[in-house]
Enzyme design. Sequence first.
Site, PDB file in Angstrom:
ATOM      1  N   ASP A  94       0.841  -1.196   0.038  1.00  0.00           N
ATOM      2  CA  ASP A  94      -0.138  -0.132   0.033  1.00  0.00           C
ATOM      3  C   ASP A  94       0.848   1.033  -0.179  1.00  0.00           C
ATOM      4  O   ASP A  94       2.011   1.189   0.372  1.00  0.00           O
ATOM      5  CB  ASP A  94      -1.000  -0.048   1.439  1.00  0.00           C
ATOM      6  CG  ASP A  94      -1.591   1.311   1.360  1.00  0.00           C
ATOM      7  OD1 ASP A  94      -2.251   1.697   0.475  1.00  0.00           O
ATOM      8  OD2 ASP A  94      -1.344   1.893   2.663  1.00  0.00           O
ATOM      9  N   ASP A 138      -0.152   5.160   0.754  1.00  0.00           N
ATOM     10  CA  ASP A 138      -0.330   6.312   1.957  1.00  0.00           C
ATOM     11  C   ASP A 138      -0.650   5.404   3.113  1.00  0.00           C
ATOM     12  O   ASP A 138      -1.292   4.596   3.219  1.00  0.00           O
ATOM     13  CB  ASP A 138      -1.680   7.201   1.512  1.00  0.00           C
ATOM     14  CG  ASP A 138      -1.414   7.878   0.432  1.00  0.00           C
ATOM     15  OD1 ASP A 138      -0.884   9.015   0.441  1.00  0.00           O
ATOM     16  OD2 ASP A 138      -1.763   7.280  -0.781  1.00  0.00           O
ATOM     17  N   ASP A 185      -2.305  -0.504   5.917  1.00  0.00           N
ATOM     18  CA  ASP A 185      -2.728   0.270   7.290  1.00  0.00           C
ATOM     19  C   ASP A 185      -4.266   0.662   7.272  1.00  0.00           C
ATOM     20  O   ASP A 185      -4.701   1.041   8.169  1.00  0.00           O
ATOM     21  CB  ASP A 185      -1.861   1.692   7.073  1.00  0.00           C
ATOM     22  CG  ASP A 185      -2.213   2.602   6.281  1.00  0.00           C
ATOM     23  OD1 ASP A 185      -2.828   3.833   6.645  1.00  0.00           O
ATOM     24  OD2 ASP A 185      -2.687   2.365   4.978  1.00  0.00           O
TER      25      ASP A 185
END
Length: 273
Positions: free
Chosen positions: A8, A10, A212
């Site tokens: 991922d 960001d 996240d």
Amino acid sequence: MYRLAAFDMDGTLLMRDHRIGGATLNALHQLVDNGMILTFATGRHYLDMKGILSHSGINGYLITGNGTRVCDMDGMHLDGMDLPAELVEFVLRTPWQTNASIHIFRDDGWFTDYNDPALLAAHKTSSFQFQLTALDALPKTGNHKICFIAPHQELAELKIQLEQHMGDQADFCFSAVDCLEMLPRGCNKGAALERLSHHLDLTLADCMAFGDAMNDKEMLSRVGRGLVMGNALPQLKQELPQLQVIGRCEEQGVAHYLQHWLSSPHLTYSPEF
């Protein structure tokens, strides 16, 4: 030995200033030197990601728009899904009880009728920008996803409205606390990574992944090794308690973990050391 690493962006690979840190870049190059396939799995647009990777001097396969597009290292389109035209039309003509701004992703860019320059801060590296337009003037076909941006509680209430009206015709996920995304049914990073793995003659068991947010859930839960960032949304940690939690994005936690994995894969990892 894992053969593919999916990241991922960001809140995971990128630091808080939306850059890939030096230690992280070094770790990525080490993975490539060790024969690993890099894949960047993100909610960002393909054009945005190409700018980031070009600026950073790294390349890899791309899963963009939260799984709505899959491209190879040369930018060739391998797979994709769009929202049904009738759903796009329904969303745009319905007066939802919300002040959330609406953003639409298409192959040719990011479109919105909400002019907020602050939204561009996350895209300085790539110079990717939204295109101001009347959303009802856009074609109803060829739309990857629709994003709603507002404070989290307002989006949580909007999500209930959307699901009540659309049932199981689309999927919804939070890619950040202030961003709710509407995706084609069955479209997520995990499903896209599975299709990419098949294209590469791999299985998800051959993959490791880092994330996240809730848009990473399917990917993290299905790969051979899923790693959750220390700064991850609490809901993600609660729903995937079996997965290891590593360092935070602002501390280049991915790099810290990879350095350990590359040098001492047989030893127990701790983000504190």
